[in-house]
Enzyme design. Structure first.
Site, PDB file in Angstrom:
ATOM      1  N   ILE A 134       6.308 -26.629  41.224  1.00  0.00           N
ATOM      2  CA  ILE A 134       5.563 -25.516  41.817  1.00  0.00           C
ATOM      3  C   ILE A 134       5.804 -25.572  43.325  1.00  0.00           C
ATOM      4  O   ILE A 134       6.105 -26.633  43.877  1.00  0.00           O
ATOM      5  CB  ILE A 134       4.055 -25.545  41.483  1.00  0.00           C
ATOM      6  CG1 ILE A 134       3.412 -26.869  41.885  1.00  0.00           C
ATOM      7  CG2 ILE A 134       3.815 -25.278  40.021  1.00  0.00           C
ATOM      8  CD1 ILE A 134       1.917 -26.918  41.597  1.00  0.00           C
ATOM      9  N   ASP A 135       5.705 -24.429  43.974  1.00  0.00           N
ATOM     10  CA  ASP A 135       6.032 -24.340  45.397  1.00  0.00           C
ATOM     11  C   ASP A 135       5.158 -25.254  46.246  1.00  0.00           C
ATOM     12  O   ASP A 135       4.021 -25.569  45.882  1.00  0.00           O
ATOM     13  CB  ASP A 135       5.864 -22.899  45.887  1.00  0.00           C
ATOM     14  CG  ASP A 135       6.787 -21.926  45.188  1.00  0.00           C
ATOM     15  OD1 ASP A 135       7.819 -22.371  44.663  1.00  0.00           O
ATOM     16  OD2 ASP A 135       6.466 -20.722  45.166  1.00  0.00           O
ATOM     17  N   LYS A 136       5.683 -25.596  47.407  1.00  0.00           N
ATOM     18  CA  LYS A 136       4.957 -26.451  48.349  1.00  0.00           C
ATOM     19  C   LYS A 136       3.563 -25.898  48.649  1.00  0.00           C
ATOM     20  O   LYS A 136       2.577 -26.638  48.630  1.00  0.00           O
ATOM     21  CB  LYS A 136       5.759 -26.579  49.652  1.00  0.00           C
ATOM     22  CG  LYS A 136       5.031 -27.343  50.753  1.00  0.00           C
ATOM     23  CD  LYS A 136       5.837 -27.365  52.034  1.00  0.00           C
ATOM     24  CE  LYS A 136       5.070 -28.054  53.151  1.00  0.00           C
ATOM     25  NZ  LYS A 136       5.826 -28.074  54.433  1.00  0.00           N
ATOM     26  N   THR A 138       1.810 -23.739  46.943  1.00  0.00           N
ATOM     27  CA  THR A 138       1.051 -23.389  45.742  1.00  0.00           C
ATOM     28  C   THR A 138       0.386 -24.654  45.236  1.00  0.00           C
ATOM     29  O   THR A 138       0.984 -25.724  45.242  1.00  0.00           O
ATOM     30  CB  THR A 138       1.971 -22.809  44.655  1.00  0.00           C
ATOM     31  OG1 THR A 138       2.573 -21.606  45.131  1.00  0.00           O
ATOM     32  CG2 THR A 138       1.207 -22.513  43.373  1.00  0.00           C
ATOM     33  N   ARG A 236       5.328 -14.908  42.879  1.00  0.00           N
ATOM     34  CA  ARG A 236       5.303 -14.342  44.228  1.00  0.00           C
ATOM     35  C   ARG A 236       6.232 -13.128  44.326  1.00  0.00           C
ATOM     36  O   ARG A 236       5.883 -12.114  44.938  1.00  0.00           O
ATOM     37  CB  ARG A 236       5.680 -15.408  45.248  1.00  0.00           C
ATOM     38  CG  ARG A 236       4.691 -16.570  45.281  1.00  0.00           C
ATOM     39  CD  ARG A 236       5.258 -17.775  46.013  1.00  0.00           C
ATOM     40  NE  ARG A 236       5.475 -17.484  47.426  1.00  0.00           N
ATOM     41  CZ  ARG A 236       6.155 -18.299  48.230  1.00  0.00           C
ATOM     42  NH1 ARG A 236       6.687 -19.431  47.746  1.00  0.00           N
ATOM     43  NH2 ARG A 236       6.316 -17.987  49.507  1.00  0.00           N
TER      44      ARG A 236
END
Length: 302
Positions: A134-136, A138, A236
């Site tokens: 998962i994104d930094k 998020t 996103r």
């Protein structure tokens, strides 16, 4: 060496495209596997452009990973569940999952190496134990494999879409639909290679996201997103595609934000999977972070 086996469910798809989707690897990484003789189709060595027919049997031999070079670090970590095969972690906003793009320490992998007694080696020396990301900026749940057998099982569940991942996001504006499904192709943005974007089919990978409105506020919409695929920045990008980017997302959304935030209000709150050793169906949930709840509380008072 470890092996993955797949049965093709569609026709007229190139071998390299098929494996990029199933293995969540880049085209160059898949080509390296194929050129190295690590991919068999119906028992014969595969070629990148070879078409796969429905029912074809694909076998991939994954090389043994080299010794891990990432240093363990004593970083606080919210481990929701752990046994000898898997760990489920509630990642905080601001933490990168693994090394890359200048991040050499302070990552989730650094913390896992300190906290856990073992991690799978299939994903290489930089990403031990990492099955999905998962994104930094998020927050939320992701599962970590503690051995290669568990890693193979979890990877297959993600590829076959039996591992379910659900997110909560606050969106800019009033999303008109109460629910729906976004189906596009996502690839690198032709204008900015750092970003992802909705692109033509031949330029990206199929991306499918289900969404449901949970609450409406004055100028904002709280939504649940259920991933059918797991492309980079998928929610996103799809939120932007809907015309309602995620609040706090300065990459795909508005630059001038109403709230002072450290990143997007996007949280992986539910994760469902089949335990790789016991076969038990397991579901985990992580509550919204305080900063996310604080914004919702402010909106309720308006």
């Amino acid at each position: 060496m470890d092996k993955l086996q797949f049965t093709a469910e569609s026709v007229c798809q190139r071998a390299d495209v098929f494996l990029c989707e199933k293995l969540d690897k880049t085209r160059s990484a898949v080509k390296k596997l194929i050129d190295g003789g690590s991919v068999l189709i119906n028992g014969k060595f595969a070629k990148p452009a070879q078409e796969i027919a429905e029912g074809d049997k694909i076998e991939v031999t994954l090389p043994t990973a080299a010794e891990c070079s990432v240093k363990p670090e004593d970083i606080p970590l919210d481990i929701v569940y752990e046994d000898k095969d898997i760990a489920v972690v509630n990642k905080p906003q601001g933490m990168t999952v693994h090394m890359g793009n200048g991040n050499v320490d302070g990552t989730l992998v650094n913390a896992l190496l300190y906290r856990l007694d073992s991690l799978s080696g299939i994903n290489g020396v930089i990403r031990p134990g990492i099955v999905h990301r998962i994104d930094k900026d998020t927050s939320g749940l992701l599962v970590v494999a503690k051995n290669d057998k568990a890693h193979l099982s979890l990877s297959q569940q993600i590829a076959e879409k039996t591992c379910k991942r659900t997110y909560l996001a606050l969106l800019e504006g009033n999303l008109k639909q109460d629910s729906g499904t976004v189906t596009t192709y996502i690839g690198r943005s032709p204008q900015d290679r750092i970003k992802m974007a909705v692109v033509p089919p031949d330029k990206g990978k199929l991306a499918i996201t289900d969404f449901t409105v949970l609450e409406r506020y004055d100028g904002f919409t709280l939504c649940r997103f259920d991933l059918q695929t797991g492309r980079t920045h998928q929610i996103r990008v799809h939120a932007k595609y809907l015309g309602h980017p995620v609040v706090g997302d300065t990459v795909y959304g508005v630059k001038k934000q109403k709230f002072k935030l450290g990143g997007q209000l996007l949280h992986a709150f539910r994760l469902s999977l089949t335990h790789p050793a016991t076969g038990e169906e397991m579901t985990f949930e992580a509550p919204l972070p305080d900063y996310f709840k604080s914004v919702l509380d402010k909106l309720k008072k308006l």
